[in-house]
Structures are given as C-alpha cells and as structure tokens.
Write an enzyme that holds these catalytic residues in place. Structure first.
Site, PDB file in Angstrom:
ATOM      1  N   GLU A 111       0.849  -1.188   0.000  1.00 34.01           N
ATOM      2  CA  GLU A 111       0.000   0.000   0.000  1.00 34.01           C
ATOM      3  C   GLU A 111       0.884   1.237   0.000  1.00 34.01           C
ATOM      4  O   GLU A 111       2.018   1.194   0.475  1.00 34.01           O
ATOM      5  CB  GLU A 111      -0.902   0.039   1.242  1.00 34.01           C
ATOM      6  N   LYS A 131       2.230   4.559   1.516  1.00 28.36           N
ATOM      7  CA  LYS A 131       2.325   5.129   2.867  1.00 28.36           C
ATOM      8  C   LYS A 131       2.092   6.629   2.752  1.00 28.36           C
ATOM      9  O   LYS A 131       2.916   7.356   2.225  1.00 28.36           O
ATOM     10  CB  LYS A 131       3.682   4.853   3.512  1.00 28.36           C
ATOM     11  N   ARG A 188      -3.074   9.485  11.290  1.00 29.03           N
ATOM     12  CA  ARG A 188      -3.898   8.292  11.475  1.00 29.03           C
ATOM     13  C   ARG A 188      -5.270   8.684  12.031  1.00 29.03           C
ATOM     14  O   ARG A 188      -5.390   9.548  12.898  1.00 29.03           O
ATOM     15  CB  ARG A 188      -3.185   7.356  12.447  1.00 29.03           C
ATOM     16  N   ARG A 205      -4.965   8.853  16.472  1.00 27.43           N
ATOM     17  CA  ARG A 205      -4.147   7.725  16.918  1.00 27.43           C
ATOM     18  C   ARG A 205      -4.120   7.617  18.441  1.00 27.43           C
ATOM     19  O   ARG A 205      -4.023   6.524  18.988  1.00 27.43           O
ATOM     20  CB  ARG A 205      -2.723   7.898  16.375  1.00 27.43           C
ATOM     21  N   GLU A 216      -5.883   7.055   7.026  1.00 26.59           N
ATOM     22  CA  GLU A 216      -5.086   8.273   7.174  1.00 26.59           C
ATOM     23  C   GLU A 216      -5.865   9.442   6.585  1.00 26.59           C
ATOM     24  O   GLU A 216      -6.546   9.303   5.562  1.00 26.59           O
ATOM     25  CB  GLU A 216      -3.751   8.153   6.419  1.00 26.59           C
ATOM     26  N   PHE A 274      -7.663   2.302   4.836  1.00 22.97           N
ATOM     27  CA  PHE A 274      -6.887   1.155   4.365  1.00 22.97           C
ATOM     28  C   PHE A 274      -7.209  -0.143   5.104  1.00 22.97           C
ATOM     29  O   PHE A 274      -6.640  -1.189   4.791  1.00 22.97           O
ATOM     30  CB  PHE A 274      -5.382   1.435   4.435  1.00 22.97           C
ATOM     31  N   ARG A 276       3.025  -3.387  17.683  1.00 23.18           N
ATOM     32  CA  ARG A 276       3.987  -3.054  16.631  1.00 23.18           C
ATOM     33  C   ARG A 276       4.789  -4.321  16.375  1.00 23.18           C
ATOM     34  O   ARG A 276       5.574  -4.747  17.211  1.00 23.18           O
ATOM     35  CB  ARG A 276       4.919  -1.928  17.067  1.00 23.18           C
ATOM     36  N   LYS A 289       7.035  -0.666   7.413  1.00 22.14           N
ATOM     37  CA  LYS A 289       7.046   0.577   6.642  1.00 22.14           C
ATOM     38  C   LYS A 289       8.383   0.702   5.937  1.00 22.14           C
ATOM     39  O   LYS A 289       9.436   0.454   6.521  1.00 22.14           O
ATOM     40  CB  LYS A 289       6.784   1.778   7.546  1.00 22.14           C
TER      41      LYS A 289
END
Length: 554
Positions: free
Chosen positions: A253, A255, A260, A275, A304, A344, A418, A424
């Site tokens: 995708e 970035k 967010r 976020r 986003e 997304f 995470r 990323k």
C-alpha cells in the site's frame, strides 16, 4: 475501599523491584477491590478515565500546586510548593511532606467531597469526574476548590498518591501488562482471554470486572463497540527482501504523509478518533460528510487523513495537524486546507468484527463498502516480485507520498501491537519520537525564549535522556514552543528548566552512540528537530528498547 487503603497498597507496590512481586501485589489489590475494581484498575496505572475516553482533568501543575498550598495552610504559597518540588524532585513527595489533613479546608467540603469521613475510592472517582466536567468562566478556580477539599481530607500518604494521580505521574511500576496479568491471576482466567478482551474494548476496568463476574466465557463475549476507539496496529521498519522472505508475497500500500484516524459509523452518524484515541470529529467535517454520504451500514475503519492542495496533490504533514488542532472557525480552516480520507483497513462491518480475519479478507470487505470508482479506500496490491514492489514504491514517491507499507496478507489486526506483520519502507533516515523533559532558556535577546530541549525516551519506570536538540527550529517555532511549554514548567535553576513530560518531538539524527553522558546510556549524534508529534502522547513515544535495537542495527 478507602483511598487510604489504596495509597498504602500503592506504596507497597512501589517498594517492590521484582516484576513478579509487583504483579502479585496488584493481584491482591484486585481481589480485595469489591465494587471498586474498575476504578482501581485505572488508578493503579495512574489513569482517571479509560484509555479510549478523550476526557481529561485539564489540571496543569500550577493548579495542583495552588490546591496543595491552600490545604497546607495560610503560610504556604504555590511558589513554595514549586520550590519544594525542585528540592524533592517528585510531586508525590512534595504533597506528602505537608500536613494537609485538618487544615481550614475542612469547612470547604461543599466543593471537594463530603464531611470528615474517610475519603473512599468511589468518592474520589466521583469528585475527579466532577472536576473534569467543570468548564467555562471561573473553571480553574472551581477545579482548585475541588482539589483543595480532597487534599484537605488526605493523610500524607494519600496526598502523595492523589497528587500523582491528578498529574498522571503515578509511576509505581504498574503498566498495562501488569494489570492484564494481575486480572488473569486474580480471577483465574487465561491471560490471552484478558488481552483479547482489552484489545477490542480498550477498557481494563471493564475487562477486569467481566473476568471476575463472568469468567473466561464472559471475556469471549467482549466485542468492538462503535464509538469506543481501540489502539491502532503499528508498523516497524523493514525491507522488501525481508518481507518476501518471511511471507512469500506481500500486500503493498502507499504510505501516506498524513495523520492516522479511526472512523466509527453507526449507520447514521460518523465519529473520528486520532491515533491517541482523542475525538477529532468536529475539526474534520468533510471526512464526516464523506463517510456519512457513502457508507450504508455500521463500520469501523482505519485510515489516514491527508491534506491536499487544489489539484489534489498531498501537502506536508504539518498542514494536516493544523486541521486536527483547530477547535474554532473550522469553516475557515477548511477553506485554507482541504483534507481527504484514505481508508486502508476494516475492523468491523455490518455487525461483524473482523480483527481476526486475514488482511486480504478485511481489505475485500473495505472495498465492498464503497463504489468501485471511489478514491476513499486505499489501493492494495499483492506481489511476490521485488522489482514490481520497488516500482510501486517509485510510483508512491512520485505521487508525493512517504513510501510504501508492506503487510502480511494473512495477518490478523492486532490493536496496539507493533510487530513484523506490518512494515514501513521509507527512503528517509529513521527518526525517533522523544519526550521533552527539560529545556534551557536562551541568552541575550532570546533570554526569554527556550532555545534548547532535553530529549528522553520511555523506560519501565519513567524516562531516560538521549540528548538535547536545538538544530532545525526557527525563531518563530521557538516562540511557539516556549508558549506551549510554559504550563508544563516544573522548576527552574538559572537557565535550566525541568518540564513535565507532555510534548513529543519527532527528531532526526545521524547516528546513535553509546554514551555515559545521558541516563539512557545512548546519545543521538547531530539530532535535529523535525516536528511536534501532535498525534502522540508521552505514553506512545519511543522506548529505550527501540533505541537499543536501532543502535544495534546501525
């Protein structure tokens, strides 16, 4: 439970150094909590409200100092309290050092509680909620009155932990993992069941109550709730080769250089959360309009928000933050800076939770919510070819985006995690999100402006310094930052300023070096200021563990 009993237990927990002993102490606290379980699950972490609520006490350090000073007696001022803080270094120790109970404030309980009975946990929770609801003209004075009344009913030990709780500085070694493990142990349910329920509810207090009252079967019924945000799934840095080696093929995708946002739509009305789970519905009316005019069924989306120019091309991240921060005259801000939603991921659709579904399945559901020609949902490509992925990255960069995201197409959505399933890839040098814990006044014509800032990262029991930054900040930004930090000044010694941890800087650097000059054991070489992370709190800043990993991987 009386607040004195909680304070005694908090003191005992703080005295422990072993994680197992801390967990056992919290387990015992939960078993003894009775009807206060939900509240204590928050208080022991230093929270007044559940993590998903955007409410705050809106109490700065100075108001707390004023309340302590009034409860301490006529001969004590807020400046005296601040000076004692400089000597003792911690607000709990300062509050505990005064004889607050029995002062003239006992007659003022109309604002702060009720009578001369022992302060209970339930009563304190009610009073703090009342304090948070105070608004408008004279609100600061009313907040001080409420705190004054509460401090006046506290023993030294109680006062110390009340001050910490009010300023979100509990720091007794209890984090979310401790509360999770303690709830599981206290009520004999699997840790995994507690963690799963917390992931979908973001409410440790409620989950602890369900674990106690309904057991494992009850925890299994805890689901996502529209209007109650959950933590965002996060990504780590990675490479195309590494992703393909681990997954065989990758979901790719763009970035986006945006902020967010989590979209909650109940079938009629849309609400937006940042976020940090703060509600940002009002500042982003065009996103709300897009969602409400497009979706037909309830949904929770991850995405986003990107600022765009008149031609639809992306604008820098700071332009998005201007919109997020705007509370007044939103219409004018909308005219100045337009924003667009790129969704997304789909966490919930038409009554079905999708967290456990594979990414590929979730994205299919996401696409099904919008017309085929819609530009609201983000495109996703599946590829096992490194050259093709690199070509997609080049397209993203040419379009003004940050780079690409690489995702495991078979992975579930893990709120707050995470991990290796999202990676990323950006051409930029890695950055750190650091908490600002100190500063230094400038010299000469800039003597009244903060000119250098102390950077820290999270540790298990607080923060550890990694350097100071002054490079990359314009004079105009220094003026703005000085005004921003003024409410958080804890103490001053000459040009040196100690700040309450409240603001997060994104910082670039050339290298991370081992160093004994800073508490972390590391120093950032040539740090430079990039931006204020408006979308982050100190709790979500980078950790010492990440600094260690980055240092090892250089």
């Amino acid at each position: 439970m009386e607040f004195a009993a909680f304070a005694d237990r908090a003191e005992a927990i703080e005295s422990e150094s072993a994680d197992t002993a801390i967990t056992e102490a919290v387990t015992d606290l939960f078993r003894a909590s009775g009807s206060d379980l939900s509240t204590l699950a928050r208080f022991v972490q230093g929270r007044v409200f559940p993590a998903y609520e955007s409410r705050t006490l809106d109490i700065g350090p100075r108001l707390c100092y004023e309340a302590i000073a009034r409860a301490a007696g006529q001969n004590v001022s807020a400046d005296d309290v601040e000076q004692r803080l400089a000597d003792l270094g911690e607000i709990g120790a300062v509050a505990a050092s005064y004889d607050l109970g029995g002062q003239q404030g006992l007659a003022a309980f109309g604002a702060g509680g009720g009578g001369d009975d022992a302060l209970t946990v339930a009563e304190l929770d009610d009073e703090l909620r009342n304090l948070a609801a105070v608004d408008g003209s004279g609100s600061q004075g009313t907040k001080v009155d409420i705190l004054f009344g509460l401090f006046s009913r506290c023993s030294s030990t109680e006062a110390g932990y009340l001050a910490r709780l009010v300023l979100s500085e509990m720091r007794i070694g209890v984090g979310e993992g401790t509360v999770r493990d303690a709830a599981a142990a206290a009520f004999d349910v699997p840790v995994e069941a507690v963690e799963r329920a917390v992931q979908v509810s973001n409410d440790y207090g409620m989950v602890a109550e369900v674990a106690r009252d309904e057991g494992e079967s009850g925890l299994a019924t805890v689901t996502l709730e529209i209007g109650r945000p959950v933590q965002a799934m996060l990504a780590q840095a990675g490479t195309v080769a590494g992703a393909l080696e681990d997954w065989d093929r990758a979901a790719v995708e763009w970035k986006y250089d945006g902020a967010r946002v989590q979209v909650h739509f109940d079938g009629e009305d849309a609400r937006l959360f940042s976020r940090n789970m703060e509600e940002v519905t009002d500042p982003l009316p065009e996103v709300v309009e897009t969602v409400e005019s497009t979706l037909d069924a309830p949904a929770i989306l991850d995405g986003e928000v990107v600022a765009v120019d008149d031609g639809g091309d992306p604008l820098p991240f700071q332009e998005v933050l201007r919109r997020f921060r705007r509370k007044h005259d939103v219409a004018a801000a909308r005219e100045d800076v337009a924003v667009r939603l790129h969704a997304f991921d789909c966490l919930h659709a038409a009554g079905e939770d999708l967290l456990d579904a594979a990414l590929e399945t979730r994205h299919d559901r996401l696409e099904s919510l919008f017309p085929a020609d819609s530009d609201v949902f983000s495109q996703m490509w599946l590829s096992d070819d490194a050259e093709e992925i690199e070509s997609l990255e080049a397209e993203a960069l040419a379009a003004g985006q940050e780079g690409i995201m690489l995702k495991d197409p078979t992975a579930a959505y893990s709120p707050g995690k995470r991990g290796k399933h999202w990676r990323k890839r950006k051409p930029d040098v890695e950055t750190l999100d650091c908490v600002v814990t100190g500063a230094e006044w400038g010299e000469g014509r800039r003597a009244n402006v903060l000119g250098s800032f102390e950077l820290s990262v999270r540790t298990d029991d607080g923060y550890a310094t990694v350097g100071n930054v002054a490079t990359g900040i314009t004079d105009e930004e220094l003026d703005d930052l000085t005004e921003r930090f003024e409410p958080y000044i804890r103490s001053e010694d000459g040009r040196d300023v100690v700040l309450d941890p409240a603001v997060v800087f994104e910082v670039g650097y050339e290298e991370i070096q081992a160093s004994q000059s800073y508490a972390s054991g590391y120093a950032l070489r040539f740090p430079r200021f990039l931006s204020v992370r408006e979308d982050k709190t100190p709790d979500s800043a980078d950790s010492l563990a990440r600094v260690e990993r980055l240092a090892e991987s250089q």
